[in-house]
Scaffold this motif. Structure first.
Motif, PDB file in Angstrom:
ATOM      1  N   TYR A 235      -1.667  -4.501  -5.441  1.00 34.47           N
ATOM      2  CA  TYR A 235      -0.758  -4.948  -4.214  1.00 34.47           C
ATOM      3  C   TYR A 235       0.686  -4.796  -4.932  1.00 34.47           C
ATOM      4  O   TYR A 235       0.963  -4.880  -6.084  1.00 34.47           O
ATOM      5  CB  TYR A 235      -0.744  -6.368  -3.947  1.00 34.47           C
ATOM      6  CG  TYR A 235      -1.970  -6.721  -3.205  1.00 34.47           C
ATOM      7  CD1 TYR A 235      -2.777  -5.662  -2.150  1.00 34.47           C
ATOM      8  CD2 TYR A 235      -2.625  -7.841  -3.254  1.00 34.47           C
ATOM      9  CE1 TYR A 235      -3.903  -6.188  -1.440  1.00 34.47           C
ATOM     10  CE2 TYR A 235      -4.023  -8.307  -2.462  1.00 34.47           C
ATOM     11  CZ  TYR A 235      -4.325  -7.356  -1.838  1.00 34.47           C
ATOM     12  OH  TYR A 235      -5.509  -7.578  -1.068  1.00 34.47           O
ATOM     13  N   ALA A 236       1.632  -4.274  -4.052  1.00 34.45           N
ATOM     14  CA  ALA A 236       2.939  -4.266  -4.188  1.00 34.45           C
ATOM     15  C   ALA A 236       3.730  -4.941  -3.212  1.00 34.45           C
ATOM     16  O   ALA A 236       3.457  -4.815  -2.008  1.00 34.45           O
ATOM     17  CB  ALA A 236       3.466  -2.863  -4.520  1.00 34.45           C
ATOM     18  N   LYS A 237       5.032  -5.404  -3.459  1.00 35.79           N
ATOM     19  CA  LYS A 237       5.775  -5.983  -2.415  1.00 35.79           C
ATOM     20  C   LYS A 237       6.530  -5.212  -1.559  1.00 35.79           C
ATOM     21  O   LYS A 237       6.680  -3.992  -2.188  1.00 35.79           O
ATOM     22  CB  LYS A 237       6.856  -6.947  -2.934  1.00 35.79           C
ATOM     23  CG  LYS A 237       6.255  -8.406  -3.387  1.00 35.79           C
ATOM     24  CD  LYS A 237       7.412  -9.416  -4.077  1.00 35.79           C
ATOM     25  CE  LYS A 237       8.550  -9.266  -3.685  1.00 35.79           C
ATOM     26  NZ  LYS A 237       9.537 -10.358  -3.846  1.00 35.79           N
ATOM     27  N   CYS A 238       6.651  -5.118  -0.239  1.00 36.01           N
ATOM     28  CA  CYS A 238       7.116  -4.160   0.673  1.00 36.01           C
ATOM     29  C   CYS A 238       7.876  -4.670   1.743  1.00 36.01           C
ATOM     30  O   CYS A 238       7.509  -5.941   1.955  1.00 36.01           O
ATOM     31  CB  CYS A 238       6.096  -3.017   0.953  1.00 36.01           C
ATOM     32  SG  CYS A 238       4.800  -3.379   1.865  1.00 36.01           S
ATOM     33  N   ALA A 239       8.486  -3.812   2.418  1.00 31.99           N
ATOM     34  CA  ALA A 239       8.976  -4.209   3.830  1.00 31.99           C
ATOM     35  C   ALA A 239       8.870  -3.175   4.897  1.00 31.99           C
ATOM     36  O   ALA A 239       8.872  -1.898   4.558  1.00 31.99           O
ATOM     37  CB  ALA A 239      10.476  -4.958   3.751  1.00 31.99           C
TER      38      ALA A 239
END
Ligand code: GLU
Length: 333
Positions: A235-239
């Protein structure tokens, strides 16, 4: 009449085979498993199929894209030999290879291979304004589509819920509708919210946000989600920009959440030549491929070798070495 029937049966048997003997001399038929009709996998799979089939004369392959529930279904179809290719989330590649999540009972799916990465996918939570859901914690007691069994997003939704202490079977009315049905059900008020792991923009989210019922995207943020993203290697943070969906009620510019990456996958049992031809057809026409869906618009050849959590298929590796995208010598880890 009898002849037509025999032919029809013959055609349907041929269609159901993964890499089947030539119907037209020298032609191999392959199927690409995708996702729901309003997702990004389906148009991406169709684009790949079109590029491969355009080169039928040269490589002898005709490809078709098939609508499926998504990543988990596609992995199972690939490893069982029902489909030659499928589009799969990176987290699901990892879990299948390591015998986790849906594969905890079956064990590691060692035959799964990656071909190349596609677009980034975002775990998207969308809720009606009327439901009063502002954060993921507000999902308690609500009717929420966590995703159809066989979809990629189902486990992502469960991970997000469990991270904030919500047990899907106990604390909410968890539904398993198709991703293509969820937007209509949300608009009709038969769902309060739904999760979807998808590239942006997607037509499912356009449909969910453009109706009469006002809806908002719910950010997936906070210390518990930060911990989840830190703990899981995939998982990776994103927007994503809210303005991609003009009807949405959010005031913030960017919706923060976390995500994964999609990839075309295959099996170690699919011949090197077929995977080489599919890889070459897409990479040689990357400009055209990018134009076929806005979520594919940013694809970069080098980055398409990154974010693969299953081992690379030798057919793809051969193309990447030949084209200089991978160094000529030395094994790829
Ligand atoms: N990521 C979703 C899944 O694996 C599919 C998304 C799409 O169809 O674009 O189920």
């Amino acid at each position: 009449m009898k002849r037509i029937l025999v032919l029809a049966v013959f055609f349907s048997i041929m269609k159901s085979m993964t890499v089947c003997p030539a119907l037209w001399a020298g032609t191999t038929f392959v199927t690409i498993g995708t996702g729901g009709i309003t997702g990004v996998y389906y148009p991406a799979g169709r684009a790949i199929a079109k590029m491969v089939s355009n080169k039928q004369q040269k490589y002898g392959i005709r490809a078709t894209a098939e609508i499926t529930p998504g990543s988990v279904y596609n992995i199972n179809a690939i490893v069982s030999g029902d489909m030659a290719f499928g589009i799969v989330q990176s987290d699901r590649q990892f879990q299948a290879l390591h015998g986790q999540a849906e594969w905890a009972d079956k064990g590691p799916q060692k035959d799964l291979r990656a071909v190349f990465s596609l677009h980034s996918e975002v775990l998207t939570l969308v809720a009606t304004v009327a439901s009063g859901i502002i954060t993921v914690c507000d999902l308690k007691g609500k009717r929420v589509n966590i995703g159809e069994p066989g979809s990629g997003q189902r486990q992502n939704a469960i991970d997000a819920l469990m991270a904030v202490g919500i047990v899907p079977e106990k604390d909410l009315k968890a539904e398993g509708f198709k991703s293509s049905e969820a937007p209509g059900l949300l608009q009709e008020g038969r769902l309060d919210a739904f999760f979807y792991t998808v590239g942006h923009p997607s037509s499912a989210l356009r449909e969910a946000t453009a109706g009469l019922a006002k809806v908002r995207f719910v950010p997936l943020t906070g210390p518990e989600i930060e911990d989840l993203v830190r703990e899981k290697p995939f998982y990776a943070k994103c927007a994503f920009p809210a303005k991609m969906y003009p009807g949405v009620a959010n005031e913030e510019e960017n919706i923060e959440t976390f995500g994964v990456r999609a990839a075309l996958c295959s099996s170690v049992k699919v011949p090197e030549d077929a995977v080489y031809a599919v890889t070459k057809a897409v990479f040689d026409n990357i400009g055209e491929f990018r134009k076929l869906h806005p979520a594919l618009g940013e694809l970069d050849k080098k980055e398409m070798l990154e974010g693969l959590l299953a081992p690379l298929h030798p057919g793809a590796e051969k193309y990447f070495r030949q084209s200089g995208l991978l160094k000529q010598s030395g094994a790829r880890k």
